[in-house]
Write an enzyme that holds these catalytic residues in place. Structure first.
Site, short mmCIF file in Angstrom:
data_model
loop_
_atom_site.label_atom_id
_atom_site.label_comp_id
_atom_site.label_asym_id
_atom_site.label_seq_id
_atom_site.Cartn_x
_atom_site.Cartn_y
_atom_site.Cartn_z
N THR A 382 0.85 -1.19 0.00
CA THR A 382 0.00 0.00 0.00
C THR A 382 0.89 1.24 0.00
O THR A 382 2.11 1.15 0.10
CB THR A 382 -0.98 -0.02 1.20
OG1 THR A 382 -1.75 -1.23 1.13
CG2 THR A 382 -1.92 1.15 1.20
N THR A 400 -4.18 1.81 -2.41
CA THR A 400 -3.65 0.45 -2.43
C THR A 400 -4.14 -0.37 -3.61
O THR A 400 -5.22 -0.10 -4.15
CB THR A 400 -4.01 -0.28 -1.12
OG1 THR A 400 -3.33 -1.54 -1.05
CG2 THR A 400 -5.51 -0.51 -1.01
N GLU A 421 -7.84 -7.14 -3.88
CA GLU A 421 -8.53 -6.77 -2.64
C GLU A 421 -9.56 -7.79 -2.18
O GLU A 421 -10.03 -7.71 -1.04
CB GLU A 421 -9.21 -5.41 -2.80
CG GLU A 421 -8.27 -4.24 -2.96
CD GLU A 421 -7.47 -3.93 -1.72
OE1 GLU A 421 -7.68 -4.60 -0.69
OE2 GLU A 421 -6.64 -3.03 -1.77
N SER A 454 -7.50 -1.77 6.58
CA SER A 454 -6.77 -1.22 7.71
C SER A 454 -6.31 0.21 7.46
O SER A 454 -5.71 0.84 8.34
CB SER A 454 -5.53 -2.08 8.02
OG SER A 454 -5.90 -3.37 8.42
#
Length: 571
Positions: A382, A400, A421, A454
């Site tokens: 990321t 990301t 993802e 996150s």
């Protein structure tokens, strides 16, 4: 969280356009107000690549603001740092709009395609299939970054989108010299890149990774960015690019449709805002888990005066707060458009009081006593950048494609490297993803749903200084940003904040990950006696911070010295 009334009034006044105040026993607001600047008058940018930072300043010089510069930085990173982010992925942004003293959170996170099927991510024996979750088109969610860039230009920028995308288009078309990180990523993932012709064509010219010092061009992405610049959303989510994306995904066994792309929407959400010992932290709400976890940790720590503790006990309390926050992260959080989450409970100071009472003063709490679980090492990918412009607009963006070089799948004819993802969903409930994070059905994949993240782009407003902060690093993003916030509150400048040695605990595995040199021998021995186990690993993260000292009206920008501390710039 308890907060002295005078700081509450002063900080609220700053956000509403009145002045803040410097720390003093009995400050006089009118006297202190005169000492604090209302706008910097110059700009600071800290990103992961010099070309991206320069692209941001180029757009500012054209008359753009921080949001225009953010478009330039993000799109240029898509070209020069594809191992970490790109227009085939998504981003989250925490922003402060100086003109109306407003904060906003932009959710340009990827979504699951309508045909998502959890069985595609299972082996015949029911165990997770790491290949389909991480490599190839089945691992890719519908990209959100292109729509997010268009949204920023339409709603917050001063320049046309084409002006802000111009540096990235030029860089992709004319070429650039890849840095060692990109060259290393290509070599590391070469076998996966070779699985798909368009990936090999982009990243392995003549069958090999670009050589150091060689100029590398990306004409496919240049063309895709030009269509985005000329037609906005329609230049990516319909028409030529959309058709090429869907055709390429289908040809390789994926399940995207034109409707999936046409249906993508950016979401504006209300940031999480908490008060901690006189500082206001503005951070990411779900589908980011980061802001909730950071808030929960700080709420727990607010009951202690960390400045009066030795390092061992300060670390002990911080680890225990991390442990409890990550436990809740695993159990409760998901896409707020799909899942009802007990956020009022998780963010409540009364809930934190209860968690605080369960912490023993001189003993680690085994995670097995809180709930059973399993996990592995978090990853380190990321990207993040921070911007403050001359008028005081602020942008913290974390972007990301998930793991290293995302899915390693490039859609033929587009130059777009797709994300992976889908692995951020709980594809198999209570089984760890690539970052070792667990998840419940709250984060199970569903059509159109956004996977939990996150990413924790944050803004911290203190009595006389402001920080824009964030970092990449998988699950360690949360603890990196937390420790950066605490370092800023302790008085650190931008370079000290990004350089601070790190430690991390994420509930499971029940081990403290430590950066070499994070603790001295005495602290390590004391923590070991308390019952902690340690795993030392190499430096992690790539934090980028801009700090505005409103007393001196000076900006300070720094990038992580673990990668390159020469990328933050003020001018």
């Amino acid at each position: 969280m308890k907060l002295a009334l005078r700081w509450h009034v002063l900080l609220l006044g700053f956000l509403l356009g009145t002045s803040g105040a410097c720390a003093a026993d009995q400050p006089t607001p009118s006297t202190q107000a005169a000492q604090l600047a209302e706008r910097p008058g110059h700009a600071g940018i800290a990103s992961a690549n010099k070309l991206a930072t320069e692209a941001g300043f180029e757009v500012l010089a054209k008359g753009g603001n921080a949001f225009d510069a953010a478009i330039a930085v993000a799109s240029t990173l898509s070209v020069v740092e594809p191992e970490s982010s790109g227009i085939g992925g998504g981003f989250m942004a925490t922003m402060y709009i100086a003109g109306n003293k407003r904060t906003v959170f932009i959710d340009a996170r990827e979504t699951a395609p309508a045909a998502v099927n959890p069985k595609d991510y299972l082996n015949p024996d029911g165990t997770p299939n790491r290949d389909t979750a991480l490599k190839g088109p089945l691992s890719a969610g519908i990209p959100g970054e292109p729509a997010g860039l268009v949204w920023l230009a339409k709603n917050y920028g001063k320049l046309p989108l084409s002006a802000s995308l111009a540096p990235a288009i030029r860089t992709a078309r004319d070429g650039f010299k890849p840095d060692d990180r990109l060259l290393g990523a290509i070599k590391e993932e070469q076998k996966n890149l070779e699985r798909w012709p368009a990936s090999a064509e982009k990243f392995l010219p003549n069958g090999n990774a670009p050589a150091a010092g060689e100029t590398w061009r990306d004409p496919g992405q240049a063309h895709t960015l030009e269509l985005l610049a000329n037609y906005g959303d329609a230049g990516f989510y319909s028409g030529e690019t959309a058709q090429k994306l869907v055709d390429a995904v289908h040809a390789a066994g994926g399940n995207w449709t034109l409707k999936d792309l046409a249906s993508y929407r950016v979401k504006e959400r209300t940031p999480i805002t908490i008060d901690y010992h006189g500082y206001k932290i503005i951070t990411a709400p779900p589908p980011s888990s980061g802001g909730v976890a950071i808030a929960e940790i700080l709420n727990i720590l607010s009951g202690f005066d960390l400045s009066k503790l030795d390092q061992a006990h300060r670390v002990h309390l911080t680890i225990e707060a991390m442990r409890r926050a990550f436990r809740d992260h695993n159990d409760y959080l998901g896409d707020p458009d799909f899942v009802k989450m007990p956020l009022n409970m998780l963010l409540s100071p009364y809930y934190a009081d209860g968690l605080r009472q369960s912490i023993l003063p001189d003993k680690a709490t085994p995670s097995s006593m809180l709930a059973p679980s399993g996990g592995q090492d978090p990853g380190m990918h990321t990207t993040h950048f921070s911007i403050i412009d001359a008028d005081g607009n602020m942008v913290a963006i974390t972007s990301t494609v998930n793991y290293l070089l995302g899915s390693t799948f490039v859609a033929k004819g587009t130059g777009v490297l797709l994300n992976d993802e889908m692995d951020d969903f709980a594809l198999v409930p209570n089984k760890p993803n690539v970052y070792g994070l667990l998840g419940s059905t709250a984060n199970a994949p569903e059509p159109g749903k956004r996977m939990l993240s996150s990413m924790s782009p944050s803004i911290v407003i203190g009595p006389d200084r402001t920080a824009v902060i964030g970092s990449p690093g998988g699950s360690t993003i949360i603890t990196q940003v937390l420790e950066g916030i605490l370092a800023f509150i302790d008085g650190g400048d931008a370079h000290q904040v990004v350089a601070k040695k790190r430690f991390h605990h994420q509930f499971m595995p029940d081990v403290v990950m430590v950066e070499p040199g994070a603790f001295d021998a005495e602290t390590t021995n004391a923590l070991t006696q308390m019952g902690y186990s340690f795993k030392e690993r190499g430096p992690w993260g790539f934090m980028n911070v801009v700090i505005w000292d409103r007393r001196t009206n000076k900006l300070d920008a720094a990038s992580d010295p673990r990668r390159d501390d020469g990328l933050g710039k003020v001018q």
